[in-house]
Design an enzyme around this catalytic site. Structure first.
Site, PDB file in Angstrom:
ATOM      1  N   ASP A  67       0.821  -1.204   0.000  1.00 20.37           N
ATOM      2  CA  ASP A  67       0.000   0.000   0.000  1.00 20.37           C
ATOM      3  C   ASP A  67       0.861   1.263   0.000  1.00 20.37           C
ATOM      4  OD1 ASP A  67       0.932  -0.479   2.573  1.00 20.37           O
ATOM      5  OD2 ASP A  67      -1.049  -0.719   3.459  1.00 20.37           O
ATOM      6  N   GLU A 143      -9.867  -1.448   5.044  1.00 16.88           N
ATOM      7  CA  GLU A 143     -10.529  -1.065   6.283  1.00 16.88           C
ATOM      8  C   GLU A 143     -11.783  -1.912   6.506  1.00 16.88           C
ATOM      9  OE1 GLU A 143      -8.958   0.709   8.233  1.00 16.88           O
ATOM     10  OE2 GLU A 143      -8.288   2.634   7.466  1.00 16.88           O
TER      11      GLU A 143
HETATM   12  C1  F6R Z   1       1.372  -1.298   6.315  1.00 16.32           C
HETATM   13  C2  F6R Z   1       0.030  -1.833   6.371  1.00 16.32           C
HETATM   14  C3  F6R Z   1      -0.809  -1.792   7.609  1.00 16.32           C
HETATM   15  C4  F6R Z   1      -0.058  -2.150   8.885  1.00 16.32           C
HETATM   16  C5  F6R Z   1      -0.968  -2.000  10.092  1.00 16.32           C
HETATM   17  C6  F6R Z   1      -0.240  -2.250  11.389  1.00 16.32           C
HETATM   18  O1  F6R Z   1       1.909  -1.440   5.024  1.00 16.32           O
HETATM   19  O2  F6R Z   1      -0.426  -2.277   5.380  1.00 16.32           O
HETATM   20  O3  F6R Z   1      -1.896  -2.674   7.440  1.00 16.32           O
HETATM   21  O4  F6R Z   1       0.423  -3.461   8.806  1.00 16.32           O
HETATM   22  O5  F6R Z   1      -1.514  -0.713  10.123  1.00 16.32           O
HETATM   23  O6  F6R Z   1       0.694  -1.254  11.602  1.00 16.32           O
HETATM   24  P1  F6R Z   1       1.740  -1.336  12.821  1.00 16.32           P
HETATM   25  O7  F6R Z   1       2.659  -2.458  12.480  1.00 16.32           O
HETATM   26  O8  F6R Z   1       2.447  -0.005  12.776  1.00 16.32           O
HETATM   27  O9  F6R Z   1       0.951  -1.570  14.038  1.00 16.32           O
END
Ligand code: F6R
Length: 241
Positions: A67, A143
């Site tokens: 993403d 989401e």
């Molecule tokens: C990042 C992504 C998101 C993260 C998720 C968790 O490329 O696609 O789905 O994996 O927001 O983020 P953290 O690891 O920062 O808690």
């Protein structure tokens, strides 16, 4: 789902890096789907260490990133492109031509998403897709209540995601409201998924993902239907299971 519990974040990172490393050793031209965020940082550092020790060769690896924020160029320190270059790519011998990203500066979302779909299809399939998860169950930027059948698409980020991700920005106002993301369909088409989760704040959602109903309200719950998912999670994240 195969679930590995680790004592802490460091062990989670080591175990996940070993799984990714074995994928590269067994298939040097693997197509890796990569994620950003706090969770994989330790894993990426472990991969760098393995490269520096002479244990891993990334020269034939292809990468596709999950993403990207819309409106941030690749030199913007909050862009996922910048993250990947600085947390991993510039420290290893991956060929920059083999590192593929969604272009957050492309205003024509249909054009950008079709380009990315063609790119993924060109690979046949992703060999190993790394995933983290948001506190609301999002994977990539899929989401809650996104259709499971979606491919790469433009999303409006939820208020929850904007707030959680604002920790990386100087100001909440700077967090983009839109992003491009690979869809659930792209993720489910990957041959193998490596799902990394750590910390207490993910415990509630991880319980829903693993034991709850499969529902678009919890996007990651669809992983229950994937035939090759490896979950590497620390004790805290697994504490409610
Ligand atoms: C990042 C992504 C998101 C993260 C998720 C968790 O490329 O696609 O789905 O994996 O927001 O983020 P953290 O690891 O920062 O808690």
């Amino acid at each position: 789902m195969q679930i590995y519990e680790t004592t802490d974040y460091n062990e989670m990172s080591r175990k996940a890096a070993n799984i990714m490393a074995s994928q590269i050793v067994l298939k040097p031209d693997s197509v890796l789907g990569l994620a950003t965020g706090s969770t994989p940082e330790g894993l990426y550092q472990q991969l760098i260490d393995k490269y520096e020790n002479g244990d891993l060769d990334f020269s034939k690896v292809q990468t596709v990133n999950l993403d990207e924020y819309v409106g941030l160029d690749m030199d913007n320190h909050q862009s996922y492109h910048y993250y990947m270059v600085n947390k991993l790519f510039r420290h290893i011998n991956v060929d920059p031509k083999n590192c593929h990203f969604l272009n957050g500066m492309e205003k024509d979302s249909q054009k950008e998403c079709s380009r990315f779909e063609r790119l993924i299809q060109g690979f046949g399939s992703i060999d190993l897709q790394l995933l983290g998860v948001g506190e609301n169950g999002h994977i990539g930027f899929n989401e809650p209540n996104t259709h499971f059948s979606k491919g790469t698409h433009l999303v409006a980020l939820t208020q929850n995601t904007i707030e959680v991700n604002s920790r990386f920005f100087k100001d909440k106002e700077e967090v983009p409201h839109y992003a491009y993301t690979m869809g659930i369909k792209n993720l489910m088409d990957a041959k193998r998924i490596l799902f990394v989760v750590n910390g207490k704040r993910k415990a509630k959602i991880l319980r829903k993902i693993i034991t709850g109903p499969i529902t678009p309200e919890v996007p990651a719950s669809i992983l229950q239907l994937h035939k090759n998912v490896t979950v590497v999670a620390d004790k805290e994240a697994l504490s409610l299971l």
